[in-house]
Design a protein around this motif. Structure first.
Motif, PDB file in Angstrom:
ATOM      1  N   ILE A 176       1.987  11.431   1.912  1.00 24.47           N
ATOM      2  CA  ILE A 176       2.652  12.044   0.751  1.00 24.47           C
ATOM      3  C   ILE A 176       2.092  13.443   0.496  1.00 24.47           C
ATOM      4  O   ILE A 176       2.832  14.373   0.145  1.00 24.47           O
ATOM      5  CB  ILE A 176       2.472  11.152  -0.492  1.00 24.47           C
ATOM      6  N   ALA A 177       0.778  13.602   0.685  1.00 24.92           N
ATOM      7  CA  ALA A 177       0.149  14.913   0.475  1.00 24.92           C
ATOM      8  C   ALA A 177       0.742  15.957   1.415  1.00 24.92           C
ATOM      9  O   ALA A 177       0.901  17.130   1.045  1.00 24.92           O
ATOM     10  CB  ALA A 177      -1.368  14.807   0.682  1.00 24.92           C
TER      11      ALA A 177
ATOM     12  N   MET B 256      -8.242   3.807  -3.611  1.00 28.54           N
ATOM     13  CA  MET B 256      -7.074   3.125  -3.037  1.00 28.54           C
ATOM     14  C   MET B 256      -7.512   2.005  -2.093  1.00 28.54           C
ATOM     15  O   MET B 256      -6.923   0.920  -2.092  1.00 28.54           O
ATOM     16  CB  MET B 256      -6.205   4.134  -2.282  1.00 28.54           C
TER      17      MET B 256
ATOM     18  N   THR C  47      -1.045   6.294   3.424  1.00 31.26           N
ATOM     19  CA  THR C  47       0.253   6.635   2.833  1.00 31.26           C
ATOM     20  C   THR C  47       0.108   7.786   1.841  1.00 31.26           C
ATOM     21  O   THR C  47       0.967   8.678   1.775  1.00 31.26           O
ATOM     22  CB  THR C  47       0.858   5.405   2.114  1.00 31.26           C
ATOM     23  N   LEU C  48      -0.998   7.782   1.095  1.00 32.97           N
ATOM     24  CA  LEU C  48      -1.276   8.874   0.165  1.00 32.97           C
ATOM     25  C   LEU C  48      -1.411  10.200   0.911  1.00 32.97           C
ATOM     26  O   LEU C  48      -0.921  11.247   0.451  1.00 32.97           O
ATOM     27  CB  LEU C  48      -2.552   8.576  -0.625  1.00 32.97           C
ATOM     28  N   LEU C  49      -2.058  10.183   2.076  1.00 31.69           N
ATOM     29  CA  LEU C  49      -2.204  11.399   2.876  1.00 31.69           C
ATOM     30  C   LEU C  49      -0.855  11.874   3.410  1.00 31.69           C
ATOM     31  O   LEU C  49      -0.588  13.082   3.479  1.00 31.69           O
ATOM     32  CB  LEU C  49      -3.169  11.154   4.033  1.00 31.69           C
TER      33      LEU C  49
ATOM     34  N   ALA D 279     -10.004  14.115  -2.954  1.00 26.71           N
ATOM     35  CA  ALA D 279      -9.492  13.269  -1.866  1.00 26.71           C
ATOM     36  C   ALA D 279     -10.428  12.116  -1.498  1.00 26.71           C
ATOM     37  O   ALA D 279      -9.983  10.961  -1.431  1.00 26.71           O
ATOM     38  CB  ALA D 279      -9.174  14.113  -0.634  1.00 26.71           C
TER      39      ALA D 279
ATOM     40  N   ALA E 170      -2.601   2.025   2.167  1.00 24.53           N
ATOM     41  CA  ALA E 170      -2.241   2.797   0.973  1.00 24.53           C
ATOM     42  C   ALA E 170      -2.897   4.174   0.996  1.00 24.53           C
ATOM     43  O   ALA E 170      -2.287   5.176   0.589  1.00 24.53           O
ATOM     44  CB  ALA E 170      -2.652   2.037  -0.286  1.00 24.53           C
ATOM     45  N   ALA E 171      -4.146   4.235   1.485  1.00 27.92           N
ATOM     46  CA  ALA E 171      -4.856   5.507   1.559  1.00 27.92           C
ATOM     47  C   ALA E 171      -4.160   6.457   2.531  1.00 27.92           C
ATOM     48  O   ALA E 171      -3.954   7.644   2.237  1.00 27.92           O
ATOM     49  CB  ALA E 171      -6.306   5.278   1.988  1.00 27.92           C
TER      50      ALA E 171
ATOM     51  N   LEU F  59     -10.410   9.519  -4.393  1.00 27.69           N
ATOM     52  CA  LEU F  59      -9.103   8.892  -4.585  1.00 27.69           C
ATOM     53  C   LEU F  59      -8.783   7.910  -3.459  1.00 27.69           C
ATOM     54  O   LEU F  59      -8.278   6.808  -3.693  1.00 27.69           O
ATOM     55  CB  LEU F  59      -8.017   9.972  -4.665  1.00 27.69           C
ATOM     56  N   LEU F  60      -9.105   8.292  -2.235  1.00 28.08           N
ATOM     57  CA  LEU F  60      -8.874   7.386  -1.109  1.00 28.08           C
ATOM     58  C   LEU F  60      -9.773   6.157  -1.201  1.00 28.08           C
ATOM     59  O   LEU F  60      -9.337   5.032  -0.905  1.00 28.08           O
ATOM     60  CB  LEU F  60      -9.097   8.110   0.217  1.00 28.08           C
TER      61      LEU F  60
END
Length: 404
Positions: A378-379, A361, A374-376, A354, A371-372, A357-358
């Motif tokens: 989605i997680a 991003m 948004t990834l969370l 995490a 975007a970071a 990856l963040l």
């Protein structure tokens, strides 16, 4: 175990000692996040090397989740907790003696090997000490210790590094671990049992084939992606995006933890009171609150609103953390350690990927955190969807379908 074997005094002693040991665990683990600044200057480490020092621990820690769970089922919680605590305390002291980048990598890797067995073993210790109807609340208390420990580690480490240096800090934390080793050695004995009791054989193959174990791992993976992602990048978000001073970010970080603690203990209490199979609604509610709150936080018009929505997101994560208590309710005691190990393995894999990856991003989108976040979001869809595939009508023991 016969219900009469549980007594209030034993339960209180074991829970208090495990709670405090979890805090010591976080002192030894999280203090490196603060100390790495001073260590990097002393050893002239670049950012990549500093990251490798921290990652070396998480790599070993993740690997040992599976092994530690199996060892707990095979040898019992008491033995594994004592060995784990002894090893990690020794390598906490050795960290203070580190003399180079290479020595730090080796010492922190071995430190992770030592700590990695503790989460599973502490959960099994609760199962050996508390009856089923009280285990979720007991697990909630230990989960609270991780949040409290993270705060205490950050504050105490900063003070000690400033006044006595990072070396002495690690010496002190290591000695503190040895003290708790002695206390646990004396008081941590399963009620009505001796330390030499013969344990049933555990089939790891059957545990790995159990779909429920992997579903719980997926749920905890999604939750941990958010927890590790936020803990790694929220300080820089407050500074770079919301333009808050560094000192104030430390104070802000404490507020969401309070909401998380309230939710953790509330969901644990509800789990003990609700019927079998209803936990998925708590997880779904928490995940949904987290998704909505994170979206509102990243679009908040003011710092006050951003903090408010972050608090709500942490409340949601705290509700979903009830997944940590589920193995204590739905798995036979002989295979509980292995099951918890699988679940924690998913969490540590999330903790490994995490932050990186963040960061990628944020770099990819030129410093934007949208975007970071948004990834969370989605997680969090992972536990939201997975929880509805859980089939939890009664415990494995009640059905007579032990996984090992």
């Amino acid at each position: 175990m016969d219900e009469s074997a549980y007594n209030k005094k034993t339960k209180t002693i074991v829970l208090v000692l495990l709670f405090l040991t979890w805090i010591v665990n976080y002192l030894d683990k999280n203090s490196m996040n603060i100390a790495i600044v001073a260590i990097s200057k002393e050893f002239q480490l670049n950012p990549t090397q500093s990251g490798m020092v921290i990652s070396s621990f998480f790599l070993a820690y993740a690997i040992m989740q599976l092994i530690g769970g199996w060892l707990t089922d095979k040898h019992g919680a008491r033995k594994v907790i004592l060995v784990s605590l002894l090893v990690w305390s020794a390598f906490t002291v050795f960290t203070g003696f580190a003399w180079s980048f290479a020595s730090l990598l080796v010492i922190r890797f071995l430190f992770g090997i030592g700590e990695g067995s503790f989460p599973s073993a502490s959960s099994v210790a609760l199962a050996e000490t508390f009856p089923k109807e009280e285990r979720a609340r007991a697990k909630g208390v230990l989960t609270s210790a991780t949040a409290i420990g993270a705060i205490v580690a950050s504050l105490l480490a900063a003070l000690m590094i400033k006044h006595v240096g990072w070396n002495v800090m690690f010496y002190f934390f290591g000695v503190l671990g040895f003290l708790f080793f002695l206390l646990l050695w004396k008081y941590l004995l399963p009620p009505g049992q001796s330390a030499q009791v013969k344990r049933p054989q555990v089939s790891m193959k059957k545990v790995l084939k159990n779909p429920l174990a992997w579903k719980l791992m997926l749920i905890y993976f999604g939750i941990s992606m958010v927890n590790w992602g936020l803990s790694s990048w929220m300080p820089s978000y407050w500074i770079n995006v919301r333009h808050i001073e560094l000192v104030k970010t430390g104070m802000i970080s404490i507020i969401p933890v309070v909401f998380s603690l309230i939710a953790i203990n509330s969901s644990s209490w509800l789990m003990d009171k609700m019927g079998a199979g209803k936990e998925k609604f708590i997880i779904a509610t928490g995940s949904l609150i987290g998704i909505i709150s994170l979206f509102l936080m990243m679009n908040a018009s003011s710092v006050t609103m951003a903090v408010t929505f972050l608090c709500l997101a942490n409340f949601g994560m705290g509700l979903s953390a009830v997944v940590l208590a589920m193995p204590l309710k739905y798995f036979s005691q002989e295979a509980m350690g292995s099951t918890v190990g699988i679940m924690y393995f998913g969490g540590q894999i999330a903790g490994t990927i995490a932050p990186t990856l963040l960061g990628y991003m944020i770099t990819l989108f030129n410093g934007s955190y949208d975007a970071a976040f948004t990834l969370l979001i989605i997680a969090l869809v992972i536990p939201l969807i997975t929880c509805f595939f859980l089939r939890l009508q009664q415990t494995q023991n009640e059905k007579g379908e032990k996984v090992a």
